[in-house]
Design a protein around this motif. Structure first.
Motif, PDB file in Angstrom:
ATOM      1  N   LEU A  74       0.469   6.587  -7.025  1.00 49.16           N
ATOM      2  CA  LEU A  74      -0.727   7.369  -7.021  1.00 49.16           C
ATOM      3  C   LEU A  74      -0.398   9.010  -6.860  1.00 49.16           C
ATOM      4  O   LEU A  74      -0.761   9.810  -7.485  1.00 49.16           O
ATOM      5  CB  LEU A  74      -1.821   7.043  -6.282  1.00 49.16           C
ATOM      6  CG  LEU A  74      -2.415   5.608  -6.578  1.00 49.16           C
ATOM      7  CD1 LEU A  74      -3.502   5.006  -5.848  1.00 49.16           C
ATOM      8  CD2 LEU A  74      -2.976   5.445  -7.921  1.00 49.16           C
ATOM      9  N   ARG A  75       0.343   9.141  -6.029  1.00 50.24           N
ATOM     10  CA  ARG A  75       0.550  10.496  -5.563  1.00 50.24           C
ATOM     11  C   ARG A  75       1.758  11.228  -6.626  1.00 50.24           C
ATOM     12  O   ARG A  75       1.401  12.300  -7.079  1.00 50.24           O
ATOM     13  CB  ARG A  75       1.485  10.703  -4.282  1.00 50.24           C
ATOM     14  CG  ARG A  75       0.302  10.679  -3.057  1.00 50.24           C
ATOM     15  CD  ARG A  75       0.946  10.982  -1.848  1.00 50.24           C
ATOM     16  NE  ARG A  75       1.281  12.469  -1.681  1.00 50.24           N
ATOM     17  CZ  ARG A  75       1.692  13.194  -0.492  1.00 50.24           C
ATOM     18  NH1 ARG A  75       1.632  12.447   0.557  1.00 50.24           N
ATOM     19  NH2 ARG A  75       1.540  14.465  -0.726  1.00 50.24           N
ATOM     20  N   GLY A  76       2.550  10.523  -7.197  1.00 55.48           N
ATOM     21  CA  GLY A  76       3.486  10.598  -8.408  1.00 55.48           C
ATOM     22  C   GLY A  76       2.833  10.963  -9.743  1.00 55.48           C
ATOM     23  O   GLY A  76       3.146  11.817 -10.235  1.00 55.48           O
TER      24      GLY A  76
ATOM     25  N   PHE B 214       0.762  -1.180  -0.061  1.00 55.62           N
ATOM     26  CA  PHE B 214       0.116  -0.183  -0.175  1.00 55.62           C
ATOM     27  C   PHE B 214       0.900   1.278  -0.033  1.00 55.62           C
ATOM     28  O   PHE B 214       0.336   2.395  -0.698  1.00 55.62           O
ATOM     29  CB  PHE B 214      -0.682  -0.174   1.174  1.00 55.62           C
ATOM     30  CG  PHE B 214      -2.096   1.098   1.095  1.00 55.62           C
ATOM     31  CD1 PHE B 214      -2.948   1.169   0.449  1.00 55.62           C
ATOM     32  CD2 PHE B 214      -1.570   2.293   2.059  1.00 55.62           C
ATOM     33  CE1 PHE B 214      -3.863   2.482   0.307  1.00 55.62           C
ATOM     34  CE2 PHE B 214      -2.385   3.485   2.039  1.00 55.62           C
ATOM     35  CZ  PHE B 214      -3.612   3.294   1.079  1.00 55.62           C
ATOM     36  N   LEU B 215       2.106   1.201   0.735  1.00 60.87           N
ATOM     37  CA  LEU B 215       2.919   2.364   0.762  1.00 60.87           C
ATOM     38  C   LEU B 215       3.388   2.839  -0.896  1.00 60.87           C
ATOM     39  O   LEU B 215       3.287   3.679  -1.347  1.00 60.87           O
ATOM     40  CB  LEU B 215       3.853   2.251   1.681  1.00 60.87           C
ATOM     41  CG  LEU B 215       3.675   2.213   3.143  1.00 60.87           C
ATOM     42  CD1 LEU B 215       4.856   1.632   3.818  1.00 60.87           C
ATOM     43  CD2 LEU B 215       3.542   3.550   3.591  1.00 60.87           C
ATOM     44  N   ALA B 216       3.529   1.573  -1.613  1.00 59.63           N
ATOM     45  CA  ALA B 216       3.987   1.695  -2.864  1.00 59.63           C
ATOM     46  C   ALA B 216       2.963   2.167  -3.836  1.00 59.63           C
ATOM     47  O   ALA B 216       3.024   3.118  -4.658  1.00 59.63           O
ATOM     48  CB  ALA B 216       4.400   0.308  -3.445  1.00 59.63           C
ATOM     49  N   LEU B 217       1.594   1.841  -3.274  1.00 57.75           N
ATOM     50  CA  LEU B 217       0.439   2.317  -3.994  1.00 57.75           C
ATOM     51  C   LEU B 217       0.286   4.058  -3.868  1.00 57.75           C
ATOM     52  O   LEU B 217       0.170   4.682  -4.875  1.00 57.75           O
ATOM     53  CB  LEU B 217      -1.060   1.702  -3.531  1.00 57.75           C
ATOM     54  CG  LEU B 217      -1.157   0.356  -4.135  1.00 57.75           C
ATOM     55  CD1 LEU B 217      -2.254  -0.199  -3.174  1.00 57.75           C
ATOM     56  CD2 LEU B 217      -1.481   0.385  -5.441  1.00 57.75           C
TER      57      LEU B 217
ATOM     58  N   TRP C  24       5.033  11.676 -15.553  1.00 57.42           N
ATOM     59  CA  TRP C  24       4.754  11.746 -14.332  1.00 57.42           C
ATOM     60  C   TRP C  24       4.708  13.072 -13.801  1.00 57.42           C
ATOM     61  O   TRP C  24       5.663  13.995 -13.972  1.00 57.42           O
ATOM     62  CB  TRP C  24       5.605  10.918 -13.114  1.00 57.42           C
ATOM     63  CG  TRP C  24       5.662   9.598 -13.321  1.00 57.42           C
ATOM     64  CD1 TRP C  24       5.830   8.872 -14.113  1.00 57.42           C
ATOM     65  CD2 TRP C  24       5.652   8.609 -12.194  1.00 57.42           C
ATOM     66  NE1 TRP C  24       5.873   7.465 -14.033  1.00 57.42           N
ATOM     67  CE2 TRP C  24       5.671   7.254 -12.516  1.00 57.42           C
ATOM     68  CE3 TRP C  24       5.617   8.787 -10.702  1.00 57.42           C
ATOM     69  CZ2 TRP C  24       5.644   6.285 -11.830  1.00 57.42           C
ATOM     70  CZ3 TRP C  24       5.300   7.983  -9.699  1.00 57.42           C
ATOM     71  CH2 TRP C  24       5.497   6.537 -10.302  1.00 57.42           C
ATOM     72  N   PRO C  25       3.678  13.858 -13.326  1.00 60.57           N
ATOM     73  CA  PRO C  25       3.426  15.104 -13.021  1.00 60.57           C
ATOM     74  C   PRO C  25       4.765  15.452 -11.990  1.00 60.57           C
ATOM     75  O   PRO C  25       5.125  16.752 -11.961  1.00 60.57           O
ATOM     76  CB  PRO C  25       2.383  15.405 -12.499  1.00 60.57           C
ATOM     77  CG  PRO C  25       1.239  14.231 -13.181  1.00 60.57           C
ATOM     78  CD  PRO C  25       2.255  13.366 -13.193  1.00 60.57           C
TER      79      PRO C  25
ATOM     80  N   SER D 120       3.096  16.286  -5.712  1.00 63.17           N
ATOM     81  CA  SER D 120       3.504  16.594  -4.359  1.00 63.17           C
ATOM     82  C   SER D 120       4.519  15.557  -3.949  1.00 63.17           C
ATOM     83  O   SER D 120       5.251  15.411  -2.883  1.00 63.17           O
ATOM     84  CB  SER D 120       2.433  16.179  -3.333  1.00 63.17           C
ATOM     85  OG  SER D 120       1.772  14.770  -3.791  1.00 63.17           O
ATOM     86  N   LEU D 121       4.838  14.570  -4.956  1.00 59.58           N
ATOM     87  CA  LEU D 121       5.849  13.605  -4.775  1.00 59.58           C
ATOM     88  C   LEU D 121       7.252  14.201  -4.856  1.00 59.58           C
ATOM     89  O   LEU D 121       7.907  13.749  -6.289  1.00 59.58           O
ATOM     90  CB  LEU D 121       5.558  12.262  -5.645  1.00 59.58           C
ATOM     91  CG  LEU D 121       6.502  11.028  -5.238  1.00 59.58           C
ATOM     92  CD1 LEU D 121       6.090  10.527  -3.978  1.00 59.58           C
ATOM     93  CD2 LEU D 121       6.155   9.959  -6.312  1.00 59.58           C
TER      94      LEU D 121
END
Length: 661
Positions: free
Chosen positions: A508-510, A501-504, A650-651, A515-516
């Protein structure tokens, strides 16, 4: 003000959780006390309240019933407590059969049973829940469809055929509850005549000769039966020896015997306590068996008349007499069966507290506050603190529920798939809070929130199959190994999910925001790496302990069983992740993608191997969850593919490049 907001919000959730903890006392029926009556079902003692809740979960997927009431020409519905519903089924089955408490979703099955497909607000029908009275006219057709479906292998059955078999099992459960305290025989006998079991010819002939009927006044008929057993046996023996006998007495005795035979169905809960409290739980009897014992000349059990009095008071709507009769019966149980009664009372208290349901709601709130903090990380520190406070409160409820179940069962925390799901959520919550204590960015509490809620939701769906505290299988009935292998390997499952889940969050944030940044990527990578090390240790040790247990139970350390293979794959995958990181083959993003695939590996070992229905570890075949498993695996593969796109898509990486440029 912001300083006190977390405490105020925590207090509000505490009030929400504990507001219904004390039983409501009033002038009506005391369902708390009635629900505390102990019964032997599924190989264990439990209160009537649990029996009712488990039955309703199987019938309508909720632990409360629907009561349709007509007011001013309108059909309105109210939610009935489980114990009230069970009393209605036991003592006024003709009313219970009119309640829409059978859930049917399969459209073809609805058409077969000639049930309304669309909701009808005027009639108070929702198109999903139906009464036994609506199903009963097509019962013969349902039984024939079930007979045909049962001849097909389960893996080849269509959704319609599985729905038919499920509904028939639900109806048989309903029949068993109807016959729990007094005879309700007509539909049961019709079913036996339509599909007679092997060796039932003599019984069916007795049915035809006796023509039994459901009792109109059970307490009166029970007293007549108990008072006339000697005369009835004399008439029966005289008829067999061709001596003069009272034909009226004999015919009535035959009708009574047919009723009692119909009550003694396979899997019937045992409501009548053993004559000797020292005897094993198997010495408890069903009401029909206790009456048959009285018919053979033994002294009738005190519970027979007590239950009849309780039923009569309920039928006549005399709450004061009902409450007094219930209290009297529980008082009669106290001297000999104090331990059984106390266990039933504790379990009823646990049902009323419902810690896992409340924890699910709080986990949702934790996730909301944690996500809000991401949008205001500087001025919104109170949001993160609120999420932490609520997560700790949810963990207290989660832990209390686990401990309560352990005390009730007298077992370690993991005994079946249901308890494994609950335990994984509990362990993930702790790991998330540990991460939050090091990296105060609300990622840890969101991990706790999502995994805690998801696993409790999975546990709820697993509970729809029936009693979650059922008697252990013989091969699992070893407290030492349940407390070592099962608990340790389940911790391995939980930590692998946390890493995934940390990887998710990383992907997803990236991909969905900017914000990543580099610091957050590094922090998430450290979290994933640390949790993966933890997962590798516990999954390896747990798997080895499982082999030792297998050697003691089955005489071999390893047999390439599907569940064993799944556990081994988890170990190998976690080792692969660590070696890829150590060898420099992957960096932060690659580490995250490998950890996401760990979700697939763990889910296959946890659920998928059980769906195969083969092997020594197939204890929880769940064919209906196959679609959910495929959907979850597909979602993880899609996220891995998205995460594998070049960084120019990746934004977060683009934003970082612009800042450097």
């Amino acid at each position: 003000m912001k300083k006190w907001l977390p405490w105020l919000i925590l207090a509000l959730f505490a009030v929400f959780t504990f507001k219904d903890l004390r039983p409501k006392r009033g002038g009506g029926f005391d369902w708390e006390e009635f629900g505390c009556i102990p019964v032997m079902a599924n190989g264990r003692f439990q209160p009537l309240d649990s029996l009712a809740r488990n039955a309703l979960l199987q019938l309508r997927e909720k632990a409360s019933a629907i009561s349709s009431t007509s007011m001013k020409g309108e059909n309105r519905q109210r939610s009935m407590p489980a114990s009230e519903w069970l009393a209605e089924v036991m003592f006024t089955p003709e009313i219970a059969e009119s309640r829409p408490n059978f859930r049917i979703d399969n459209l073809e099955l609805k058409q077969t049973l000639a049930l309304p497909v669309e909701p009808d607000e005027i009639k108070g029908a929702d198109g999903k829940h139906f009464s036994y009275a609506q199903i009963q006219p097509q019962l013969a057709a349902l039984q024939e469809q079930a007979r045909q479906a049962s001849e097909i292998k389960s893996e080849l059955q269509s959704p319609y055929q599985r729905s038919v078999l499920t509904l028939l099992k639900q109806i048989q459960l309903f029949w068993r509850l109807e016959n729990l305290a007094q005879p309700r025989v007509m539909d049961v006998l019709k079913a036996l005549q339509a599909a007679p079991p092997e060796g039932a010819k003599e019984f069916l002939q007795m049915v035809a000769d006796a023509q039994p009927a459901d009792p109109l006044d059970w307490p009166t008929e029970l007293n007549a039966f108990l008072n006339n057993t000697e005369v009835s046996r004399t008439a029966l023996l005289a008829s067999r020896e061709n001596k003069p006998f009272d034909e009226k007495v004999l015919n009535q005795f035959k009708r009574d015997l047919v009723r009692l035979e119909a009550m003694s169905m396979k899997g019937q809960p045992l409501l009548i306590p053993a004559d000797d409290p020292v005897k094993a739980p198997e010495a408890w009897r069903g009401t029909g068996d206790a009456l048959m014992s009285a018919a053979s000349g033994n002294s009738p059990h005190f519970a027979l008349r007590s239950l009849a009095v309780i039923g009569a008071a309920f039928r006549d709507h005399r709450p004061a007499d009902f409450n007094a009769a219930t209290a009297t019966y529980l008082g009669q149980l106290s001297p000999q069966f104090a331990a059984v009664k106390a266990k039933a009372a504790r379990e009823q208290y646990f049902n009323r507290l419902s810690p896992f349901t409340h924890a699910m709601v709080i986990y949702v709130a934790v996730g909301i506050f944690g996500l809000c903090f991401w949008f205001a990380p500087v001025s919104g520190e109170w949001l993160r603190r609120t999420a932490v406070f609520l997560c700790l409160f949810a963990l207290v409820l989660h832990t209390g529920g686990l401990l309560f179940r352990m005390i009730l069962e007298g077992r370690p925390p993991v005994t079946n798939l249901y308890s494994a799901a609950v335990f994984i959520g509990w362990a993930a919550c702790i790991l998330g809070l540990v991460l939050e204590s090091f990296w105060r960015n609300s990622i840890g509490v969101i991990v706790s929130s999502v995994i805690g809620f998801s696993t409790l939701l999975i546990a709820h769906h697993l509970a729809l199959a029936g009693d979650t505290m059922e008697m252990m299988r013989a091969v699992l009935d070893t407290n030492f190994w349940l407390a070592t292998h099962v608990v340790i390997v389940t911790l391995g499952y939980a930590s692998t999910y946390v890493a995934g889940f940390l990887a998710l969050v990383f992907v997803l944030r990236g991909m969905l925001s900017r914000s990543l940044d580099a610091d957050l990527r590094q922090s998430l990578a450290k979290m994933i790496y640390a949790i993966t090390c933890f997962a590798t240790l516990f999954s390896f040790v747990g798997t080895v302990l499982g082999g030792i247990w297998a050697d003691q139970s089955w005489g071999r350390f390893w047999g390439w069983d599907p569940k064993e293979n799944g556990a081994l794959i988890i170990v190998l995958w976690n080792v692969l992740i660590l070696h890829a990181r150590w060898g420099g083959m992957v960096r932060d993003r690659g580490l995250a993608l490998l950890a996401i695939f760990g979700n697939i590996v763990t889910t296959w070992s946890f659920f998928g191997t059980n769906m195969l229905g083969v092997g020594l570890h197939s204890y929880g075949f769940m064919d209906q969850e196959r679609i959910a498993l495929i959907a979850f695996v597909s979602s993880q593969l899609v996220i891995i593919l998205i995460g594998g796109l070049p960084t120019r898509f990746w934004p977060s990486y683009r934003a970082e490049s612009l800042q450097k440029g």
